[in-house]
Design an enzyme around this catalytic site. Structure first.
Site, PDB file in Angstrom:
ATOM      1  N   HIS A 196      -1.630 -37.937  12.066  1.00 26.50           N
ATOM      2  CA  HIS A 196      -0.379 -38.661  12.342  1.00 26.50           C
ATOM      3  C   HIS A 196       0.683 -37.731  12.906  1.00 26.50           C
ATOM      4  O   HIS A 196       1.868 -38.083  12.921  1.00 26.50           O
ATOM      5  CB  HIS A 196       0.119 -39.339  11.060  1.00 26.50           C
ATOM      6  CG  HIS A 196      -0.809 -40.396  10.563  1.00 26.50           C
ATOM      7  ND1 HIS A 196      -0.664 -41.731  10.880  1.00 26.50           N
ATOM      8  CD2 HIS A 196      -1.929 -40.320   9.803  1.00 26.50           C
ATOM      9  CE1 HIS A 196      -1.636 -42.426  10.318  1.00 26.50           C
ATOM     10  NE2 HIS A 196      -2.416 -41.591   9.655  1.00 26.50           N
ATOM     11  N   LYS A 226       0.832  -1.205   0.000  1.00 26.39           N
ATOM     12  CA  LYS A 226       0.000   0.000   0.000  1.00 26.39           C
ATOM     13  C   LYS A 226       0.869   1.258   0.000  1.00 26.39           C
ATOM     14  O   LYS A 226       0.654   2.177  -0.786  1.00 26.39           O
ATOM     15  CB  LYS A 226      -0.934  -0.002   1.211  1.00 26.39           C
ATOM     16  CG  LYS A 226      -1.924   1.171   1.220  1.00 26.39           C
ATOM     17  CD  LYS A 226      -2.715   1.235   2.524  1.00 26.39           C
ATOM     18  CE  LYS A 226      -3.643   0.077   2.702  1.00 26.39           C
ATOM     19  NZ  LYS A 226      -4.513   0.216   3.898  1.00 26.39           N
ATOM     20  N   GLU A 253      10.530  -5.455   3.547  1.00 25.23           N
ATOM     21  CA  GLU A 253      10.715  -6.797   3.009  1.00 25.23           C
ATOM     22  C   GLU A 253      10.266  -6.868   1.545  1.00 25.23           C
ATOM     23  O   GLU A 253      10.946  -7.465   0.694  1.00 25.23           O
ATOM     24  CB  GLU A 253       9.935  -7.818   3.842  1.00 25.23           C
ATOM     25  CG  GLU A 253      10.333  -7.872   5.309  1.00 25.23           C
ATOM     26  CD  GLU A 253       9.525  -6.921   6.186  1.00 25.23           C
ATOM     27  OE1 GLU A 253       9.514  -7.133   7.412  1.00 25.23           O
ATOM     28  OE2 GLU A 253       8.919  -5.967   5.644  1.00 25.23           O
ATOM     29  N   GLU A 308      -3.397 -11.388  14.799  1.00 26.79           N
ATOM     30  CA  GLU A 308      -3.047  -9.988  14.598  1.00 26.79           C
ATOM     31  C   GLU A 308      -4.207  -9.078  14.970  1.00 26.79           C
ATOM     32  O   GLU A 308      -4.007  -7.925  15.346  1.00 26.79           O
ATOM     33  CB  GLU A 308      -2.626  -9.750  13.143  1.00 26.79           C
ATOM     34  CG  GLU A 308      -1.868  -8.450  12.927  1.00 26.79           C
ATOM     35  CD  GLU A 308      -1.185  -8.381  11.573  1.00 26.79           C
ATOM     36  OE1 GLU A 308      -0.002  -8.748  11.489  1.00 26.79           O
ATOM     37  OE2 GLU A 308      -1.847  -7.973  10.598  1.00 26.79           O
ATOM     38  N   GLY A 335      -4.785  -4.967   6.008  1.00 32.71           N
ATOM     39  CA  GLY A 335      -4.038  -5.932   5.207  1.00 32.71           C
ATOM     40  C   GLY A 335      -4.595  -7.328   5.260  1.00 32.71           C
ATOM     41  O   GLY A 335      -4.693  -8.016   4.233  1.00 32.71           O
ATOM     42  N   ARG A 336      -4.996  -7.787   6.442  1.00 38.66           N
ATOM     43  CA  ARG A 336      -5.470  -9.171   6.568  1.00 38.66           C
ATOM     44  C   ARG A 336      -6.884  -9.343   6.038  1.00 38.66           C
ATOM     45  O   ARG A 336      -7.411 -10.457   6.012  1.00 38.66           O
ATOM     46  CB  ARG A 336      -5.372  -9.618   8.026  1.00 38.66           C
ATOM     47  CG  ARG A 336      -6.012  -8.692   9.035  1.00 38.66           C
ATOM     48  CD  ARG A 336      -5.484  -8.985  10.447  1.00 38.66           C
ATOM     49  NE  ARG A 336      -5.963  -8.063  11.464  1.00 38.66           N
ATOM     50  CZ  ARG A 336      -5.404  -6.900  11.744  1.00 38.66           C
ATOM     51  NH1 ARG A 336      -4.360  -6.480  11.053  1.00 38.66           N
ATOM     52  NH2 ARG A 336      -5.871  -6.132  12.714  1.00 38.66           N
ATOM     53  N   LYS A 366       9.953  -4.112  13.710  1.00 44.03           N
ATOM     54  CA  LYS A 366      10.456  -3.484  12.491  1.00 44.03           C
ATOM     55  C   LYS A 366      11.367  -2.301  12.834  1.00 44.03           C
ATOM     56  O   LYS A 366      12.396  -2.085  12.183  1.00 44.03           O
ATOM     57  CB  LYS A 366       9.299  -3.010  11.624  1.00 44.03           C
ATOM     58  CG  LYS A 366       8.461  -4.118  11.011  1.00 44.03           C
ATOM     59  CD  LYS A 366       7.370  -3.526  10.139  1.00 44.03           C
ATOM     60  CE  LYS A 366       6.508  -4.597   9.488  1.00 44.03           C
ATOM     61  NZ  LYS A 366       5.451  -4.022   8.642  1.00 44.03           N
TER      62      LYS A 366
END
Length: 549
Positions: A388, A211, A217, A357, A271-272, A514
């Site tokens: 398993h 955005k 990153e 979050e 964002g999510r 960050k």
């Protein structure tokens, strides 16, 4: 309005009554509840457009639900739903509206924010994304030397990666053959390098999803991808091989991307919650605009159910209340998600971000310290593999772990009898977790053993049961039903945040690390110095001694 301080939820009378009810019923076994009520499944299940929720395998009675619904009323849940729908700024710490539901509304709908119908803006961006997707899919958009695009690499992180990645994996049966979509998020260089090994510069399109167009990153990976392209085709190729999902026109332009190929979204989209927006462009490229609109339509159908159904018959509200029942009143600190579908294997990771979050908070909306547990740890794995791995702990461990089982009833990939075996395994696990295996049942099973061996094996074979689970059964995993499923979990998280009194739409805890990382990088470059604890200083020194960069 939404910023007003209300009485703490744990000071309400219904909070105390729920604690009393939990103490009074905690030893009641679900096996007994099913024996007493043959109609329990019919009474504790809901269906909507091919999505069934079975919540009968929970440690609840009618009285439990009555009290939990009273808790929702005490938290003013109905008003919060209305505020959200009306575009009020319920993200109080950032003074933003929360309108991701507007992203999936059909053209012609009205969702007003400061007097502006945001649906019109959403439809404009959706149309631009659709035109671009059709051009790429149809071969009209080509690389710098005229070749068609064969690989799309989405570069993002967090919500710009987890949601689109998960949706793309889930909807592979609808993807266009010959167009491969990849997702790069990790700043670890091997993620990008291993992806580029599968691509050719002349036929690869990069989507940079940020955005602000400043996400460290994402920009590190984007610049590395740019260098890879430029080394093969020169600077002029960037405009044909990079597009952006961003709102920062100057930064996009400085990168070399034509701003005509920049697709925007809004500060009222967290964002999510952004896979429904232009962030979903890689999904649209893979499955096509029409199927992407079906995905949006499924989300819109769940929105309408959420905003209109009475709370006692409302899927997101019921899932949220059950989660609060276990997390806050039973002290169950984790919640497991088991999709019995290989395409949904990334769903637990997406829901980790969505839930943890959003509600991983220790202070309320007004900054007050909360003295009760809020968001649980979300984890899980696809079935049958998970059986398993960690099901031993679920069946015979010491912890209470509520579970969600997600099961498509029909498969896109029929292989003999395998899907029926998959379904049988899923249903068997929910039954085993609920029923357990009693001492009398084990004694009958081991009656042939001599006394000493019987005494040793008897406790090993006992299963306490009474482990709660929800089952979400989809007629088939399609764009529409996947849209319903994701919107269901989004609303569940919102409801829990309202009741706990937290702001589910900020994430200040993400920022601190960050900031420290940026400071440490400056110190590595000799551009700054700061005091650190002995461990951090020692690790920095060890790195600098051993790094061969």
């Amino acid at each position: 309005m939404a910023r007003q301080r209300h009485a703490a939820i744990n000071s309400t009378p219904v909070w105390a009554r729920l604690h009393q009810h939990q103490r009074a019923t905690r030893h009641v076994h679900m096996r007994e509840l099913f024996e007493q009520d043959p109609q329990r499944f019919d009474r504790y299940s809901l269906e909507l457009d091919g999505l069934l929720l079975d919540y009968s395998k929970n440690r609840i009675t009618d009285r439990t639900l009555e009290l939990l619904l009273e808790l929702a009323d005490a938290a003013n849940l109905g008003q919060w739903l209305q505020w959200m729908r009306d575009g009020e700024r319920i993200n109080v710490s950032e003074q933003r509206a929360v309108l991701h539901t507007a992203l999936r509304q059909p053209a012609g709908s009205r969702v007003l924010l400061d007097g502006v119908n945001v649906v019109d803006e959403v439809q404009d961006v959706l149309a631009a994304c659709s035109r671009f997707a059709e051009a790429v899919r149809g071969g009209d958009w080509r690389g710098h030397d005229g070749q068609a695009i064969r690989d799309v690499v989405n570069i993002g992180i967090g919500g710009s990666d987890l949601g689109p990645l998960m949706v793309h994996e889930a909807l592979r049966p609808y993807c266009k053959p010959g167009l491969n979509v990849h997702f790069v998020s990790n700043v670890d260089g091997q993620h990008l390098a291993q992806t580029l090994e599968q691509c050719q510069p002349a036929t690869t399109l990069f989507i940079v999803a940020s955005k602000s167009f400043t996400t460290p990153e994402t920009l590190l990976n984007a610049h590395a991808a740019r260098r890879w392209l430029v080394a093969a085709a020169g600077d002029a190729a960037v405009a044909r091989h990079f597009v952006a999902i961003s709102t920062n026109r100057p930064a996009v332009q400085a990168f070399g991307i034509d701003v005509a190929n920049m697709f925007g979204f809004w500060d009222w989209v967290g964002g999510r919650y952004s896979v429904w927006s232009a962030i979903g462009l890689p999904v649209m490229l893979a499955i096509g605009p029409e199927q992407f609109r079906q995905f949006l339509a499924g989300g819109a159908a769940m929105d309408e159910h959420f905003f209109s159904a009475p709370f006692a018959r409302n899927m997101p509200v019921l899932l949220a209340l059950l989660g609060i029942w276990y997390n806050t009143f039973y002290g169950a600190h984790t919640h497991a998600i088991m999709p019995y579908d290989h395409g949904l294997r990334r769903l637990p990771a997406h829901l980790q971000q969505l839930d943890m979050e959003s509600n991983g908070k220790r202070v309320g909306r007004c900054g007050e310290r909360l003295d009760f547990d809020t968001g649980p740890v979300i984890w899980g794995e696809e079935g049958v593999n998970s059986q398993h791995a960690f099901f031993q702990l679920l069946h015979q461990g010491t912890r209470l772990v509520p579970c969600d089982f997600i099961l498509p009833l029909n498969t896109h990939y029929p292989q003999g009898d395998q899907h029926r075996v998959l379904v049988a395994n899923c249903l068997a696990q929910t039954e085993a977790l609920m029923r357990g295996k009693s001492e009398a049942e084990v004694l009958r099973e081991l009656a042939h053993l001599p006394g000493d061996e019987l005494d040793m094996l008897l406790p090993q074979k006992l299963f306490p049961g009474n482990q709660p689970s929800n089952t979400l059964a989809l007629d088939r995993l399609t764009p529409y039903t996947l849209g319903m499923l994701l919107a269901l979990y989004e609303h569940k998280v919102f409801v829990q945040g309202v009741i706990w009194g937290v702001n589910s739409f900020d994430q200040w805890g993400v920022e601190y690390g960050k900031q420290l990382a940026a400071q440490l990088l400056a110190e590595m470059d000799g551009k700054a110095s700061a005091a650190h604890d002995a461990s951090t200083c020692g690790l920095m020194r060890h790195f600098q001694e051993r790094f061969h960069g």
